[in-house]
Design an enzyme around this catalytic site. Sequence first.
Site, PDB file in Angstrom:
ATOM      1  N   LYS A  32      23.235 -30.045 -32.563  1.00 31.57           N
ATOM      2  CA  LYS A  32      22.266 -29.146 -33.179  1.00 31.57           C
ATOM      3  C   LYS A  32      22.199 -27.796 -32.466  1.00 31.57           C
ATOM      4  O   LYS A  32      22.002 -26.780 -33.108  1.00 31.57           O
ATOM      5  CB  LYS A  32      20.889 -29.791 -33.279  1.00 31.57           C
ATOM      6  N   THR A  33      22.400 -27.802 -31.153  1.00 31.29           N
ATOM      7  CA  THR A  33      22.444 -26.522 -30.451  1.00 31.29           C
ATOM      8  C   THR A  33      23.604 -25.695 -30.978  1.00 31.29           C
ATOM      9  O   THR A  33      23.512 -24.480 -31.159  1.00 31.29           O
ATOM     10  CB  THR A  33      22.608 -26.745 -28.936  1.00 31.29           C
ATOM     11  N   ASP A 223      14.230 -24.397 -32.434  1.00 30.48           N
ATOM     12  CA  ASP A 223      14.844 -25.608 -31.907  1.00 30.48           C
ATOM     13  C   ASP A 223      13.740 -26.597 -31.556  1.00 30.48           C
ATOM     14  O   ASP A 223      12.602 -26.191 -31.322  1.00 30.48           O
ATOM     15  CB  ASP A 223      15.661 -25.246 -30.655  1.00 30.48           C
ATOM     16  N   GLU A 224      14.049 -27.873 -31.502  1.00 26.54           N
ATOM     17  CA  GLU A 224      13.078 -28.925 -31.144  1.00 26.54           C
ATOM     18  C   GLU A 224      11.800 -28.780 -31.969  1.00 26.54           C
ATOM     19  O   GLU A 224      10.686 -28.829 -31.440  1.00 26.54           O
ATOM     20  CB  GLU A 224      12.740 -28.858 -29.645  1.00 26.54           C
ATOM     21  N   GLN A 255      12.862 -38.036 -31.505  1.00 24.84           N
ATOM     22  CA  GLN A 255      12.856 -37.485 -30.157  1.00 24.84           C
ATOM     23  C   GLN A 255      11.571 -36.729 -29.863  1.00 24.84           C
ATOM     24  O   GLN A 255      11.522 -35.904 -28.956  1.00 24.84           O
ATOM     25  CB  GLN A 255      14.059 -36.564 -29.955  1.00 24.84           C
ATOM     26  N   ARG A 608      21.030 -39.654 -23.796  1.00 23.58           N
ATOM     27  CA  ARG A 608      21.600 -38.593 -22.955  1.00 23.58           C
ATOM     28  C   ARG A 608      22.969 -38.989 -22.439  1.00 23.58           C
ATOM     29  O   ARG A 608      23.729 -38.161 -21.965  1.00 23.58           O
ATOM     30  CB  ARG A 608      20.711 -38.287 -21.729  1.00 23.58           C
TER      31      ARG A 608
END
Length: 731
Positions: A32-33, A223-224, A255, A608
């Site tokens: 996504k980044t 983002d997020e 998340q 992660r």
Amino acid sequence: MSLLDDLNPQQRQAVSAPPGPTLVLAGPGSGKTRVLTFRVAYLLGELAVPPGEIMAVTFTNKAAREMAKRIEGLLADPRAANGSSARPFSLGTFHALAARMLRREADLLPFTRDFVIYDASDQEALVRQAVKDLNLDLKQYPPGRILGAISTAKNELIGPSEYTTTTYYGEIVKRVYEVYQKRLNSNNALDFDDLLMKVVALLREADDVRRRYRDRYRHILVDEFQDTNTAQYVLLRLLAGDGDPDLFVVGDADQSIYRWRGADYRNVIRFQEDYPGSGMVLLEQNYRSTQTILDAAMAVIDRHPGRQIKRLFTDRGRGPQVVVHEAYDEQDEASYVVETIAMLTMRGEADPGDCAVMYRTNAQSRSLEEAFLRAGLAYRLVGAQRFYGRREVKDLIAYLRLIHNPLDQVSLLRVLNVPPRALGAKSVQTLLDTAERAGVAPHTILLDLARDATSPHASALGSRSIRGLKAFGESLQSWLDDRERLPLPALIDRVLTTTDYRSYIDDGTDEGTDRWANVMELRGVAQEMDGLDLTSFLEHVALVSDQDTLTDSLNVPTLLTLHAAKGLEFPVVFIIGLDEGVLPHQRAMDDSEELAEERRLFYVGLTRAKDRLFLVRTFRRRAAGISSMCEPSRFLLDIPADLVEGDHAGILTAAQASFQRQTRWDSPASGPPTTRFRVGLHIRHPKFGEGIVMSSRLDGDDEEVTITFASEGVKRLAASIARLDILEDEE
DNA sequence: ATCACAATACTTTTT
DNA sequence: GTATTGTGAT
């Protein structure tokens, strides 16, 4: 040939979506980044959007820097339609962007552009003062708890006057809140939550300012998004404006780990309701982890009651099994981690820098640090308060803040008698009383005394404290003069010399030397940020957290909390403290919503890992001084034994068997009837077509389902009336 | 009245 | 291990 060739079809669809409200729902490790950075590059290059019109909001400043770097790289790519190098655009966290806007527009606001930003401990000091002022018992009304209530209110954009309550405790909160906010104002200070609240108020009230920013920021990326709170969401809406703004948000409800800070993943649903024409893109493929790790993660997150079984997939292959280890106590746990890392490194299976150790609470880092030190191995700690929370660092910052904004009473009181100037509680109180009676800020009394020891204020003060206060006033005056003349590092030196801070802090012991080194390190930060003025330095210190400064140049293992791990990835991940009471945390155990958040936190940790995953628990654990036995985390038991390496699977099966006999569960034992339509489920409606279930709640015998349709947007439907077909999992 | 030291209680997560 | 509170010495 275009840049987009490097993306998979889903990513490409997201990146090249036509400008307009767009929601990207991304699983962990789905790039996504990458999508966000490509989107910015796409806007700048392909659509030739002027950089000034773009604003990108990230969760940490580190993420912002990372993104800027990557965009720069992308734009340098010859395939970029417009191959000039990166241009500046607004990029940062909500708080950093808000602070910038507030300073720029300070003329319109009830504070000056020299305002200071109070961190959590400053806030608590202020609440403490307020509680004392109201003659309330600090034991009965712990400042931390009241502060939590105030912060929650602020995140919902509720000011002290709008604060309504029906309980006695709430009434106390309201009264403290009022005093607290008054004090912030008179200190020319804002707390973290104020940054957002004040910007929202400004944009709401000042039509011309709102218009200006709306014209300016035509393209907004977030983002997020699942971790935005109400204040942030409202701010976004104000900036984006009505109609179909180019608002590109990326998030993953699984998340969401900041509910306790007011984050509300239902903003995803709100977004779709507020922008009915918005597009939606799913990113489902995972590029990070092995299938084994993904399976473990899915097993954990799928236990989330009322949730759709999700199929994350990867083409990375199965990879090594998950390792589960039971240690005896925390020391044993730490040495297991250190030894395993040493072994992996020695065998050449991993670099030290590939490894990360994650834990629920910062306190857990201690035994790890000791073990690393014992083994003589280097490590890097991403600690909440590792540096800026240290007493000596806070002292120096308080001095600087006082010079920057003499109205800052919290800082004044912190340093007034540090190093000791024979000014005890009594003198301080008399100073404050005198100031209040004269209707001036305390620092003006000090400055008056410095000019003239017989000034009218002196009458109430004893001769001994006058001497101390006068001396402090003289120092303050000289620093205020220096502030204009001297560059920041020189100003810091002046403060350190006049206060003789070194002889106070550095007593010759190892600890003292360490403390002085910290002071010098802070000075080094100021030096490094060459030419930065005091305002920006203090803002940097307030808003840039430790993890923002995390350097990846060192090839050493990283120690960090699960929260801090968000957005990062490591080839080898250890998650320690998988015990009931630690993860899930004790304080989250009696609330099923909080418990669900703990589960998501574990899920974030698991996802992660790229290649290898080590899950460690401890049989005995010291808490608040006493050592006691603890049980394995319920989350650990959700990991299927067949994903776990041979020897260790036994630990799981034994624990699972004992677990069967108990009645611990995420929801009350009796359990409410469950909904048929779970969040995330793909469905088909005869008229509206395909969609995804956003939420569902029981409504009497019926079920009200909120669904986002690909073509129709958000609808609320009664399950008994609407003919909804459940589609099979997207395998 | 101030200070140094000892006893005490408390410790989620962070922009 | 840290922040606040308590005690006795100065």
